[in-house]
Design an enzyme around this catalytic site. Structure first.
Site, PDB file in Angstrom:
ATOM      1  N   GLU A 122      -5.172  -9.258   2.080  1.00 34.48           N
ATOM      2  CA  GLU A 122      -5.220  -8.246   3.144  1.00 34.48           C
ATOM      3  C   GLU A 122      -4.419  -8.665   4.373  1.00 34.48           C
ATOM      4  O   GLU A 122      -4.620  -8.139   5.460  1.00 34.48           O
ATOM      5  CB  GLU A 122      -6.664  -7.926   3.519  1.00 34.48           C
ATOM      6  CG  GLU A 122      -7.507  -7.413   2.366  1.00 34.48           C
ATOM      7  CD  GLU A 122      -6.927  -6.185   1.694  1.00 34.48           C
ATOM      8  OE1 GLU A 122      -6.317  -5.363   2.401  1.00 34.48           O
ATOM      9  OE2 GLU A 122      -7.063  -6.056   0.467  1.00 34.48           O
ATOM     10  N   ASP A 208       1.164  -3.226  -2.100  1.00 33.84           N
ATOM     11  CA  ASP A 208       0.322  -3.107  -3.284  1.00 33.84           C
ATOM     12  C   ASP A 208       1.089  -2.571  -4.489  1.00 33.84           C
ATOM     13  O   ASP A 208       1.762  -1.525  -4.397  1.00 33.84           O
ATOM     14  CB  ASP A 208      -0.858  -2.176  -3.007  1.00 33.84           C
ATOM     15  CG  ASP A 208      -1.798  -2.740  -1.958  1.00 33.84           C
ATOM     16  OD1 ASP A 208      -1.674  -3.928  -1.635  1.00 33.84           O
ATOM     17  OD2 ASP A 208      -2.676  -1.994  -1.471  1.00 33.84           O
TER      18      ASP A 208
END
Length: 592
Positions: A122, A208
């Site tokens: 993250e 991602d």
């Protein structure tokens, strides 16, 4: 014209459904590698979490040959990271180092290469990280441009690797372009290519892998409309140079020093704010002149915003401090980040992810034979209030005498399962957008679309006045602990908890109106004259509640409305049992 650095990060949470991971593999991971594998001229960088490596070992063994061929022809670089995708700054340093070394060793053994960089889960950065990464033999990591702009750097200067250090321990950092994150693969290829060609230095994208096929609307765009294939062709035809991050680290001059504040990508710094403040920040950022000066919070704020996330985090720390060897794998699995926070993805709101973290932490204790008779009195969760922890072979109870004498956690070792992994219903900033219905066509990111997965979700909105705790009373208690018993004395009522071999008993004196929240992964309840039975069919366990002195009771299902990458959705979180009576006697037994 600059060089294009293309990084892809792929991850699935511990506890996610196997069918979900199989589906994402088929519509995203496989076609992405098969497509880019046909363009050996395009160099790129890959990261997979250990959860996916373990899944591929069982379900997609060809993956290793496919990636191995790309490594052999020097098309791809493999990034390291914490093996089970923890947020490195918020787990104990020894655990963080061991998870990094675990991934380094796996990559060296499986692919025959030593990783030089890591994917930072993250992109959560804290200033002490260079020392940790250097110990693990890591040369660089990748964060967002927001990390830099939030402390004064200009976007146009963020096209090179930077040097940072902590007490002399140096590493390099690449800043990800937010513009490219929002362009690829959602906008037209001309726009993306023109942006890359206009950069002096490195045009940096790392994001991602699921956005290539798994995010709503992207499979058709990326593969059926051949967006990825046409994009790769354009890179080659336009003569745009590509390379791995490690090659760029060797080729380009480094800037420095830079010192970054605690941060993540910009969206997360908003998600972690209290609801009212998040709404204010979102409104203020509509003004482009103001937005670059507005800062949100940082990852640890999730532990303040959501007490349930704080409980998970402190439970993980508690386990880490007590285990040695046998339970390490389960501890590390319990450190997977996804259930510890909530943003555009369900995260903390997803019961199976919360339950999986608890399952692994409880299993870690069981493996180390820590489920022994014990009484502990401490401020377990750093909230300034004392908790009493009662443990025996089958159970662990976390009682908070100063929070109405409520039970915060109820672990059943044989399962292993936490019957108090309930989520309190609270207002979220995105609730104000219920009723809006936009569509995913693959031309907008998940951050730009607001919609709901079903109509009339408003009818499921209900907010609790305070955190849901089992037997939480509106009483200020004095309390004493004697062996396996906790006695609480209030102005109007007294209460006593007594731990039993496979459950516990609660005795009240006085008029009582209290609650019994029960966490289940799926509905299962049977009421009878003197009690109620909750059944967790997936785990094949039961909670049997019998009572005396109950004059009235009612039962409601707990539903939440939360955001997800495919729209707002409702989620079953368990049951809430309300009981009222005088001099109550309640016995709760847990059974396989």
């Amino acid at each position: 014209m600059g060089r294009f650095l293309f990084g892809v990060h792929c991850h699935q949470p511990v506890g996610n459904f196997e069918w979900v991971i199989k589906k994402v593999t088929e519509i995203s991971y496989k076609p992405f590698l098969e497509t880019i594998g046909r363009f050996p001229e395009v160099k790129f960088t890959l990261h997979y979490s250990g959860i996916l490596y373990e899944f591929f070992e069982k379900h997609w063994k060809e993956f290793f040959d496919l990636v191995g061929e790309m490594i052999e022809r020097r098309q791809v670089e493999i990034l390291s990271g914490g093996f089970y995708e923890p947020i490195l700054p918020v787990i104990p340093e020894d655990d963080a180092l061991e998870q990094l070394e675990m991934m380094n060793e796996y990559i060296e053994k499986r692919f025959g290469v030593k990783p030089r960089g890591i994917w930072l889960s993250e992109r959560v950065w804290e200033p002490h990280l260079p020392s940790l990464l250097k110990k693990a033999g890591i040369e660089y990591t990748i964060v967002d441009e927001y990390h830099f702009t939030s402390c004064g750097w200009r976007v146009e200067d963020l096209t090179f690797p930077f040097i940072t250090e902590n007490n002399g321990d140096r590493i390099c950092i690449f800043p990800i372009s937010k513009t490219l994150r929002y362009l690829v693969p959602f906008r037209e290829i001309d726009e993306v290519v023109n942006y890359i060609k206009g950069v002096e230095g490195c045009a940096i994208l790392a994001d991602d892998g699921e956005k290539f096929g798994s995010w709503p609307g992207t499979y058709d765009r990326v593969y059926k409309e051949r967006w990825l294939e046409r994009f790769l062709e354009r890179l080659i035809n336009e003569g745009i140079e590509t390379s791995t991050f490690a090659t760029a680290l060797d080729d380009f001059p480094k800037k420095g020093p830079c010192y970054l504040p605690p941060a993540s990508y910009e969206e997360m710094t908003e998600w972690c704010l209290p609801t009212e403040e998040r709404e204010r920040v979102e409104e203020l950022k509509h003004d482009e002149n103001l937005s670059k000066f507005i800062k949100g919070g940082f990852f640890r704020n999730f532990f303040v915003k959501y007490p349930e996330a704080n409980q998970l985090h402190k439970r993980m720390i508690y386990v880490s401090e007590r285990i040695k060897d046998k339970g390490k794998k389960y501890l590390f699995m319990g450190q997977c980040n996804c259930a510890y926070w909530h943003g555009i993805f369900g995260g903390l709101y997803l019961p199976h992810l919360r339950s999986a973290v608890y399952e692994n932490l409880i299993r870690a204790e069981r493996e180390e034979n820590l489920n022994k008779k014990e009484v502990e009195v401490l401020d377990f969760d750093a909230d300034g209030k004392i908790e009493v922890i009662l443990t025996n072979e089958n159970l662990k109870m976390f009682i908070s005498p100063e929070d109405g004498g409520g039970i915060k956690e109820l672990d059943f070792y044989p399962a292993p399962f936490n019957f108090m992994a309930v989520l309190t219903r609270r207002r979220e900033a995105y609730h104000r957008f219920l009723g809006r219905s936009e569509s995913f066509d693959g031309r907008k990111t998940i951050h730009e679309v607001i919609t709901a997965k079903e109509k009339d979700l408003e009818r499921y909105l209900r907010y609790d006045r305070e955190r849901l705790l089992m037997f939480r009373d509106r009483e200020n208690y004095r309390w004493v602990v004697e062996k396996n018993t906790v006695r609480l004395y209030g102005e109007k009522i007294n209460k006593e908890y007594r731990l039993l071999p496979s459950g516990f008993e609660v005795k009240y004196e006085g008029e009582v109106e209290t609650i019994i929240p029960v966490f289940l992964l799926s509905p299962g309840v049977e009421e009878h004259e003197h009690g109620i039975v909750f059944s967790e069919n997936e785990k094949k366990i039961r909670m049997e509640i019998t009572w005396e002195g109950v004059e009235e009771h009612s039962l409601e299902e707990i539903w939440t409305v939360s955001s997800s990458e495919s729209g707002m959705e409702r989620t079953f979180q368990g049951y809430l049992l309300h009981v009222r009576g005088r001099d109550l006697r309640v016995k709760i037994l847990l059974r396989l």
